[in-house]
Design a protein around this motif. Structure first.
Motif, PDB file in Angstrom:
ATOM      1  N   PRO A   1       0.837  -1.212   0.000  1.00  0.00           N
ATOM      2  CA  PRO A   1       0.000   0.000   0.000  1.00  0.00           C
ATOM      3  C   PRO A   1       0.867   1.255   0.000  1.00  0.00           C
ATOM      4  CG  PRO A   1      -0.724  -1.574   1.673  1.00  0.00           C
ATOM      5  CD  PRO A   1       0.587  -2.070   1.174  1.00  0.00           C
ATOM      6  N   ALA A   2       0.408   2.267  -0.731  1.00  0.00           N
ATOM      7  CA  ALA A   2       1.181   3.502  -0.867  1.00  0.00           C
ATOM      8  C   ALA A   2       0.411   4.718  -0.370  1.00  0.00           C
ATOM      9  CB  ALA A   2       1.579   3.716  -2.332  1.00  0.00           C
ATOM     10  N   GLN A   3      -0.672   4.503   0.346  1.00  0.00           N
ATOM     11  CA  GLN A   3      -1.483   5.636   0.798  1.00  0.00           C
ATOM     12  C   GLN A   3      -2.214   5.267   2.078  1.00  0.00           C
ATOM     13  OE1 GLN A   3      -4.260   7.006  -2.117  1.00  0.00           O
ATOM     14  NE2 GLN A   3      -4.944   8.756  -0.914  1.00  0.00           N
ATOM     15  N   GLY A   4      -2.226   6.213   3.036  1.00  0.00           N
ATOM     16  CA  GLY A   4      -2.951   6.009   4.278  1.00  0.00           C
ATOM     17  C   GLY A   4      -2.258   5.035   5.213  1.00  0.00           C
ATOM     18  N   MET A   5      -2.958   4.713   6.319  1.00  0.00           N
ATOM     19  CA  MET A   5      -2.374   3.789   7.285  1.00  0.00           C
ATOM     20  C   MET A   5      -3.276   2.582   7.572  1.00  0.00           C
ATOM     21  SD  MET A   5      -2.777   5.938  10.864  1.00  0.00           S
ATOM     22  CE  MET A   5      -2.149   4.558  11.816  1.00  0.00           C
ATOM     23  N   ARG A   6      -4.381   2.469   6.849  1.00  0.00           N
ATOM     24  CA  ARG A   6      -5.232   1.282   7.025  1.00  0.00           C
ATOM     25  C   ARG A   6      -6.119   1.100   5.796  1.00  0.00           C
ATOM     26  NH1 ARG A   6      -6.960   4.849  10.840  1.00  0.00           N
ATOM     27  NH2 ARG A   6      -5.974   3.580  12.451  1.00  0.00           N
ATOM     28  N   ASP A   7      -6.560  -0.137   5.603  1.00  0.00           N
ATOM     29  CA  ASP A   7      -7.462  -0.465   4.505  1.00  0.00           C
ATOM     30  C   ASP A   7      -8.899  -0.233   4.961  1.00  0.00           C
ATOM     31  OD1 ASP A   7      -8.844  -1.455   2.381  1.00  0.00           O
ATOM     32  OD2 ASP A   7      -7.884  -3.428   2.366  1.00  0.00           O
ATOM     33  N   GLU A   8      -9.556   0.731   4.352  1.00  0.00           N
ATOM     34  CA  GLU A   8     -10.909   1.075   4.763  1.00  0.00           C
ATOM     35  C   GLU A   8     -11.937   0.000   4.405  1.00  0.00           C
ATOM     36  OE1 GLU A   8     -11.446   3.543   6.628  1.00  0.00           O
ATOM     37  OE2 GLU A   8      -9.508   4.556   6.430  1.00  0.00           O
ATOM     38  N   PHE A   9     -11.536  -0.969   3.580  1.00  0.00           N
ATOM     39  CA  PHE A   9     -12.488  -1.989   3.142  1.00  0.00           C
ATOM     40  C   PHE A   9     -12.383  -3.269   3.970  1.00  0.00           C
ATOM     41  CE2 PHE A   9     -11.822   0.726  -0.556  1.00  0.00           C
ATOM     42  CZ  PHE A   9     -13.136   1.011  -0.916  1.00  0.00           C
ATOM     43  N   LEU A  10     -11.546  -3.256   5.005  1.00  0.00           N
ATOM     44  CA  LEU A  10     -11.513  -4.400   5.903  1.00  0.00           C
ATOM     45  C   LEU A  10     -12.800  -4.430   6.724  1.00  0.00           C
ATOM     46  CD1 LEU A  10      -7.862  -4.534   7.315  1.00  0.00           C
ATOM     47  CD2 LEU A  10      -8.967  -6.173   5.791  1.00  0.00           C
ATOM     48  N   ILE A  11     -13.506  -5.552   6.678  1.00  0.00           N
ATOM     49  CA  ILE A  11     -14.783  -5.689   7.373  1.00  0.00           C
ATOM     50  C   ILE A  11     -14.591  -6.542   8.619  1.00  0.00           C
ATOM     51  CG2 ILE A  11     -17.160  -6.490   7.179  1.00  0.00           C
ATOM     52  CD1 ILE A  11     -16.979  -6.020   4.181  1.00  0.00           C
ATOM     53  N   ASP A  12     -14.854  -5.949   9.762  1.00  0.00           N
ATOM     54  CA  ASP A  12     -14.767  -6.641  11.048  1.00  0.00           C
ATOM     55  C   ASP A  12     -13.450  -7.401  11.197  1.00  0.00           C
ATOM     56  OD1 ASP A  12     -15.564  -7.377  13.557  1.00  0.00           O
ATOM     57  OD2 ASP A  12     -16.722  -9.118  12.890  1.00  0.00           O
ATOM     58  N   PRO A  13     -12.309  -6.705  11.066  1.00  0.00           N
ATOM     59  CA  PRO A  13     -11.023  -7.418  11.141  1.00  0.00           C
ATOM     60  C   PRO A  13     -10.669  -7.784  12.586  1.00  0.00           C
ATOM     61  CG  PRO A  13     -10.637  -5.075  10.934  1.00  0.00           C
ATOM     62  CD  PRO A  13     -12.135  -5.268  10.865  1.00  0.00           C
ATOM     63  N   SER A  14      -9.852  -8.803  12.726  1.00  0.00           N
ATOM     64  CA  SER A  14      -9.336  -9.176  14.039  1.00  0.00           C
ATOM     65  C   SER A  14      -8.144  -8.299  14.386  1.00  0.00           C
ATOM     66  CB  SER A  14      -8.911 -10.647  14.030  1.00  0.00           C
ATOM     67  OG  SER A  14      -7.844 -10.855  13.116  1.00  0.00           O
ATOM     68  N   GLY A  15      -7.654  -8.420  15.616  1.00  0.00           N
ATOM     69  CA  GLY A  15      -6.505  -7.628  16.027  1.00  0.00           C
ATOM     70  C   GLY A  15      -5.272  -7.943  15.212  1.00  0.00           C
ATOM     71  N   ALA A  16      -5.071  -9.238  14.903  1.00  0.00           N
ATOM     72  CA  ALA A  16      -3.911  -9.636  14.099  1.00  0.00           C
ATOM     73  C   ALA A  16      -4.010  -9.078  12.685  1.00  0.00           C
ATOM     74  CB  ALA A  16      -3.793 -11.154  14.075  1.00  0.00           C
ATOM     75  N   GLU A  17      -5.220  -9.070  12.126  1.00  0.00           N
ATOM     76  CA  GLU A  17      -5.400  -8.533  10.774  1.00  0.00           C
ATOM     77  C   GLU A  17      -5.162  -7.029  10.747  1.00  0.00           C
ATOM     78  OE1 GLU A  17      -8.712 -11.621   8.895  1.00  0.00           O
ATOM     79  OE2 GLU A  17      -9.374  -9.849  10.023  1.00  0.00           O
TER      80      GLU A  17
END
Length: 320
Positions: free
Chosen positions: A163-179
């Motif tokens: 990834p080259a932008q931001g600090m997280r993937d906004e499309f992650l749905i209900d991710p776990s702590g490890a994810e």
């Protein structure tokens, strides 16, 4: 007693420096050209009455001396003011931005330190040879590259894989702590690499210079005569005695990188202190800029104090 007196002197000097920084930080944004409040009132329906009301709201209609004492009183209670742009407390916005910048800068600094220690040690051990010339020239080359250019180059080379932008993937749905942690590490990789490649050159040169001085000491020559290998000599006899300049450089680098991350965070859209400073400049958000400058300068002064204390720990002769 010598250590205690040294500590007291350094603490007093730090307090005086912080007070001078606070005062200059207050005056700086009162003498700059332009007027943020006037810009805020330049909206459809704006009027001189709106400008006057905004000045009263932000306390800018008071005499300078009164504003200064109000500013000191608020600082004593941890109040950095209210952002002109968002009407949010500056302290809350800075805390969030600082929490985003610190892991990025720390990761880049640790990676730079690791590369610098290895390349500097190899350059010192094989001084005058091709390893020395290669390490030194590569360090100088990366140190000379503009930060934004290196960041854009890494995006072109590795942007398809990381990834080259931001600090997280906004499309992650209900991710776990490890994810979430794995996603953060992926987003942090490119900006941290940019910081590391820009900074490691100075570590390489300082480590090389310090180790070359230590390699000629009697205890190192004795260890060589007793048959100690290169790794043992470097790890146990050379590196500990070369830590003084490295300690200072790390402390100064950390303080400088927190404020100098503007280009890195702008290129990679990382929501940290550097990007907050950039947005505050564009919006003429003086309270936010004032808070950023104050936090950065106090961070540098504090890290310098910690470096001095580590100096005394590593070499007690400094306190004499």
């Amino acid at each position: 007693m010598s250590r205690t007196s040294h500590l007291i002197r350094r603490l007093l000097a730090t307090l005086v420096t912080v007070y001078a920084v606070v005062t200059l930080n207050f005056l700086l944004f009162r003498v700059l050209p332009g007027d943020a409040v006037a810009n805020m009132s330049r909206v459809p329906g704006g009027s001189p009455e709106l400008t006057a009301a905004l000045r009263r709201q932000f306390g800018l209609d008071l005499p300078l001396w009164d504003q200064y004492w109000i500013y000191l009183g608020r600082l004593a209670h941890g109040d950095l003011g209210v952002s002109f742009a968002t009407q949010e407390p500056v302290g809350d916005r800075l805390a969030e931005a600082f929490a985003n910048t610190l892991p990025l800068v720390t990761a880049g600094l640790l990676l730079a330190l690791l590369i610098g220690l290895v390349s500097g040690a190899l350059a010192a051990w094989y001084r005058g040879g091709w390893v020395d010339r290669l390490s030194t020239n590569v360090a100088i080359a990366f140190y000379s590259v503009p930060t934004h250019f290196l960041g854009l180059l890494l995006i072109l080379l590795l942007g398809g894989y990381l990834p080259a932008q931001g600090m997280r993937d906004e499309f992650l749905i209900d991710p776990s702590g490890a994810e979430l942690m794995a996603d953060l590490v992926k987003h942090m990789t490119l900006p941290a690499m940019t910081i590391a490649l820009i900074v490691f050159g100075q570590y390489t040169l300082v480590v090389r210079s310090s180790m070359m001085e230590t390699l000629g000491d009697d205890h190192v020559l004795t260890a060589r005569a007793l048959g100690a290998g290169p790794v043992r000599i470097l790890a146990r006899h050379v590196l500990p005695n070369a830590m003084l300049p490295i300690t200072t450089l790390v402390a100064l680098s950390l303080g400088g990188l927190i404020g100098g991350s503007i280009l890195v965070e702008s290129v990679f859209s990382w929501p940290g202190v550097g990007r907050a400073m950039y947005e505050a400049v564009v919006q003429r958000d003086y309270p936010m800029l004032q808070g950023v400058f104050l936090v950065l300068t106090v961070s540098v002064v504090t890290l310098n104090l910690l470096a001095d204390l580590l100096y005394v720990r590593l070499d007690p002769r400094v306190a004499r």
